[in-house]
Scaffold this active site. Structure first.
Site, PDB file in Angstrom:
ATOM      1  N   LYS A  11      34.329  37.150  34.765  1.00 37.18           N
ATOM      2  CA  LYS A  11      33.884  35.747  34.710  1.00 37.18           C
ATOM      3  C   LYS A  11      33.379  35.314  36.078  1.00 37.18           C
ATOM      4  O   LYS A  11      33.765  35.885  37.115  1.00 37.18           O
ATOM      5  CB  LYS A  11      35.001  34.809  34.245  1.00 37.18           C
ATOM      6  CG  LYS A  11      36.238  34.718  35.158  1.00 37.18           C
ATOM      7  CD  LYS A  11      36.122  33.732  36.303  1.00 37.18           C
ATOM      8  CE  LYS A  11      37.368  33.710  37.181  1.00 37.18           C
ATOM      9  NZ  LYS A  11      37.196  33.182  38.520  1.00 37.18           N
ATOM     10  N   PRO A  97      34.903  44.684  40.211  1.00 38.18           N
ATOM     11  CA  PRO A  97      35.653  44.864  41.457  1.00 38.18           C
ATOM     12  C   PRO A  97      36.948  44.058  41.423  1.00 38.18           C
ATOM     13  O   PRO A  97      36.977  42.969  40.859  1.00 38.18           O
ATOM     14  CB  PRO A  97      34.699  44.360  42.548  1.00 38.18           C
ATOM     15  CG  PRO A  97      33.603  43.647  41.854  1.00 38.18           C
ATOM     16  CD  PRO A  97      33.589  44.055  40.419  1.00 38.18           C
ATOM     17  N   GLY A 101      37.640  37.534  42.629  1.00 36.01           N
ATOM     18  CA  GLY A 101      37.359  36.197  42.095  1.00 36.01           C
ATOM     19  C   GLY A 101      36.624  36.263  40.785  1.00 36.01           C
ATOM     20  O   GLY A 101      36.025  35.287  40.338  1.00 36.01           O
ATOM     21  N   MET A 102      36.670  37.440  40.128  1.00 36.73           N
ATOM     22  CA  MET A 102      35.976  37.593  38.843  1.00 36.73           C
ATOM     23  C   MET A 102      36.934  37.897  37.689  1.00 36.73           C
ATOM     24  O   MET A 102      36.504  38.333  36.613  1.00 36.73           O
ATOM     25  CB  MET A 102      34.902  38.677  38.968  1.00 36.73           C
ATOM     26  CG  MET A 102      33.742  38.199  39.822  1.00 36.73           C
ATOM     27  SD  MET A 102      32.270  39.184  39.619  1.00 36.73           S
ATOM     28  CE  MET A 102      32.694  40.562  40.640  1.00 36.73           C
ATOM     29  N   ALA A 103      38.227  37.684  37.919  1.00 38.40           N
ATOM     30  CA  ALA A 103      39.242  37.782  36.867  1.00 38.40           C
ATOM     31  C   ALA A 103      39.289  39.143  36.180  1.00 38.40           C
ATOM     32  O   ALA A 103      39.579  39.233  34.989  1.00 38.40           O
ATOM     33  CB  ALA A 103      39.053  36.669  35.828  1.00 38.40           C
ATOM     34  N   SER A 106      42.722  39.817  34.734  1.00 38.66           N
ATOM     35  CA  SER A 106      42.990  38.888  33.630  1.00 38.66           C
ATOM     36  C   SER A 106      42.219  39.308  32.372  1.00 38.66           C
ATOM     37  O   SER A 106      42.740  39.230  31.257  1.00 38.66           O
ATOM     38  CB  SER A 106      42.568  37.468  34.015  1.00 38.66           C
ATOM     39  OG  SER A 106      43.237  37.064  35.174  1.00 38.66           O
ATOM     40  N   ASP A 139      44.152  32.639  34.196  1.00 39.12           N
ATOM     41  CA  ASP A 139      42.807  32.914  33.651  1.00 39.12           C
ATOM     42  C   ASP A 139      42.850  33.708  32.345  1.00 39.12           C
ATOM     43  O   ASP A 139      41.812  33.899  31.707  1.00 39.12           O
ATOM     44  CB  ASP A 139      41.983  33.740  34.658  1.00 39.12           C
ATOM     45  CG  ASP A 139      41.550  32.923  35.870  1.00 39.12           C
ATOM     46  OD1 ASP A 139      41.563  31.682  35.782  1.00 39.12           O
ATOM     47  OD2 ASP A 139      41.192  33.540  36.885  1.00 39.12           O
TER      48      ASP A 139
HETATM   49  P1  ATP Z   1      41.131  35.935  39.513  1.00 41.47           P
HETATM   50  O1  ATP Z   1      39.666  35.622  39.567  1.00 41.47           O
HETATM   51  O2  ATP Z   1      41.761  35.770  38.155  1.00 41.47           O
HETATM   52  O3  ATP Z   1      41.917  35.321  40.646  1.00 41.47           O
HETATM   53  P2  ATP Z   1      40.651  38.410  40.864  1.00 41.47           P
HETATM   54  O4  ATP Z   1      39.304  38.879  40.423  1.00 41.47           O
HETATM   55  O5  ATP Z   1      40.673  37.692  42.173  1.00 41.47           O
HETATM   56  O6  ATP Z   1      41.261  37.511  39.723  1.00 41.47           O
HETATM   57  P3  ATP Z   1      41.928  40.828  40.017  1.00 41.47           P
HETATM   58  O7  ATP Z   1      40.763  41.738  39.912  1.00 41.47           O
HETATM   59  O8  ATP Z   1      42.525  40.374  38.748  1.00 41.47           O
HETATM   60  O9  ATP Z   1      41.638  39.583  40.975  1.00 41.47           O
HETATM   61  O10 ATP Z   1      43.004  41.602  40.922  1.00 41.47           O
HETATM   62  C1  ATP Z   1      43.947  40.980  41.759  1.00 41.47           C
HETATM   63  C2  ATP Z   1      45.054  41.974  42.041  1.00 41.47           C
HETATM   64  O11 ATP Z   1      45.782  42.224  40.849  1.00 41.47           O
HETATM   65  C3  ATP Z   1      44.551  43.355  42.488  1.00 41.47           C
HETATM   66  O12 ATP Z   1      44.436  43.420  43.874  1.00 41.47           O
HETATM   67  C4  ATP Z   1      45.582  44.304  41.935  1.00 41.47           C
HETATM   68  O13 ATP Z   1      46.575  44.559  42.914  1.00 41.47           O
HETATM   69  C5  ATP Z   1      46.265  43.568  40.795  1.00 41.47           C
HETATM   70  N1  ATP Z   1      45.967  44.083  39.436  1.00 41.47           N
HETATM   71  C6  ATP Z   1      46.864  44.230  38.465  1.00 41.47           C
HETATM   72  N2  ATP Z   1      46.294  44.671  37.334  1.00 41.47           N
HETATM   73  C7  ATP Z   1      44.984  44.818  37.582  1.00 41.47           C
HETATM   74  C8  ATP Z   1      43.878  45.239  36.789  1.00 41.47           C
HETATM   75  N3  ATP Z   1      44.025  45.630  35.507  1.00 41.47           N
HETATM   76  N4  ATP Z   1      42.660  45.241  37.365  1.00 41.47           N
HETATM   77  C9  ATP Z   1      42.513  44.841  38.651  1.00 41.47           C
HETATM   78  N5  ATP Z   1      43.529  44.463  39.446  1.00 41.47           N
HETATM   79  C10 ATP Z   1      44.775  44.440  38.929  1.00 41.47           C
END
Ligand code: ATP
Length: 293
Positions: A11, A97, A101-103, A106, A139
């Site tokens: 997202k 990646p 910040g792209m969930a 989630s 999210d």
């Molecule tokens: P959001 O936008 O919801 O804040 P994000 O993109 O910043 O999410 P994620 O990619 O979800 O962050 O990853 C954050 C941390 O969660 C990673 O550094 C990792 O340690 C942990 N993690 C646990 N499960 C996963 C997964 N299936 N994919 C990616 N990271 C995961």
């Protein structure tokens, strides 16, 4: 059915406002989320026991391969609630990646909840799935549905919006990591009073006005993240330099996306950015409409 495969879409936040910190420590948000075509792929296979066995492909070092992975947490949360839900072998091919910040995590967790429901015939309704989802992360309920959505509360109060007009994205993930917790802490100490015009974005989406969507892009978190990580502003400027109609940091960063009105411009921007040394990972994507349930 013994096995199935699911796509888990990334997202972006077209606009993200943080209203105030609640007594429970969470921040009250108002954000328009959009799923994009960039996705992970997950294969799920039923097991005869109650083990959850995860295999990762193409994952960065920070993605755990055990019970800490959000996919495993999602399956075990469903198993706690439903005796009928057995174990799974899961293959997760990462493309989104992580910590960007792209969930990504989630979206994977949401795919796992849907897979449990389908493979084990649990007949969970939307409300039950959302209740489980929000326990994994703010999210995750949104990721069950995807599309264009106004998300409020901590992200779990969702109002669907019409599909975006045609537009194309280029996403840059700079080679830095940003701690979401630190961003929110810095925000609490930030005196700036600027807030993005979320209602303006909602009107732009409803009018299907691509130019207005680009104009109303706004993220309250940029004012604390960009001073700490100037590379985020540099990435935005790189997108503008390649003809983006608008550019914004997604979520708490560090990913930045640019909006283009035609596919050819998007491709040219992608190719130009790929030629810049040290800029980070570059992706082309499009809006992904209603994708689940
Ligand atoms: P959001 O936008 O919801 O804040 P994000 O993109 O910043 O999410 P994620 O990619 O979800 O962050 O990853 C954050 C941390 O969660 C990673 O550094 C990792 O340690 C942990 N993690 C646990 N499960 C996963 C997964 N299936 N994919 C990616 N990271 C995961």
């Amino acid at each position: 059915m013994e096995q199935l495969t699911k796509k888990a879409y990334a997202k972006i936040n077209l606009t993200l406002d943080v209203r105030h910190k609640r007594e429970d420590g969470y921040h009250e948000l108002r954000t328009v989320m959009q799923t994009i075509s960039l996705h992970d792929e997950l294969s799920f296979r039923k097991r005869g026991d109650r083990e959850i066995v995860l295999t990762l492909q193409n994952a960065a070092e920070d993605v755990p391969c055990d019970h800490r992975n959000l996919v495993c947490r999602a399956v075990s949360t469903v198993m706690e609630r439903y005796e009928a839900c057995g174990g799974m072998d899961i293959l997760l091919k990462k493309q989104i990646p992580s910590a960007a910040g792209m969930a990504g995590g989630s979206a994977d967790a949401a795919a796992a909840i849907l897979a449990c429901n389908e493979l084990y015939g649990l007949k969970m309704d939307e409300r039950t799935m959302c209740e489980i989802a929000v326990r994994i992360g703010a999210d995750v309920p949104y990721c069950l549905f995807g599309g264009t959505m106004l998300c409020e509360g901590i992200g779990e109060i969702m109002t669907p919006l019409p599909e975006l007009p045609a537009m194309y994205f280029v996403v840059i993930k700079p080679d830095i990591s940003v701690s979401t917790a630190q961003v929110y802490q810095a925000l609490d100490e930030d005196a700036a009073s600027w807030h993005p015009d979320v209602d303006g974005m909602i009107r732009a989406v409803k009018r299907k006005d691509a130019r207005a969507v680009a104009e109303y892009l706004g993220n309250r978190l940029e004012s604390v993240t960009i001073p700490q990580h100037p590379v985020i502003e540099e990435s935005k400027q790189a997108l503008y330099g390649c003809g983006a109609e608008g550019a914004l940091m997604s979520g708490s960063g560090p990913s930045v996306f640019g909006i283009f009105f035609d596919r050819e411009q998007q491709r040219l921007a992608y190719e130009a950015l790929c030629g810049i040394d040290g800029i980070g990972q570059i992706f082309m994507a499009e809006p992904a409409a209603d994708i689940r349930i």
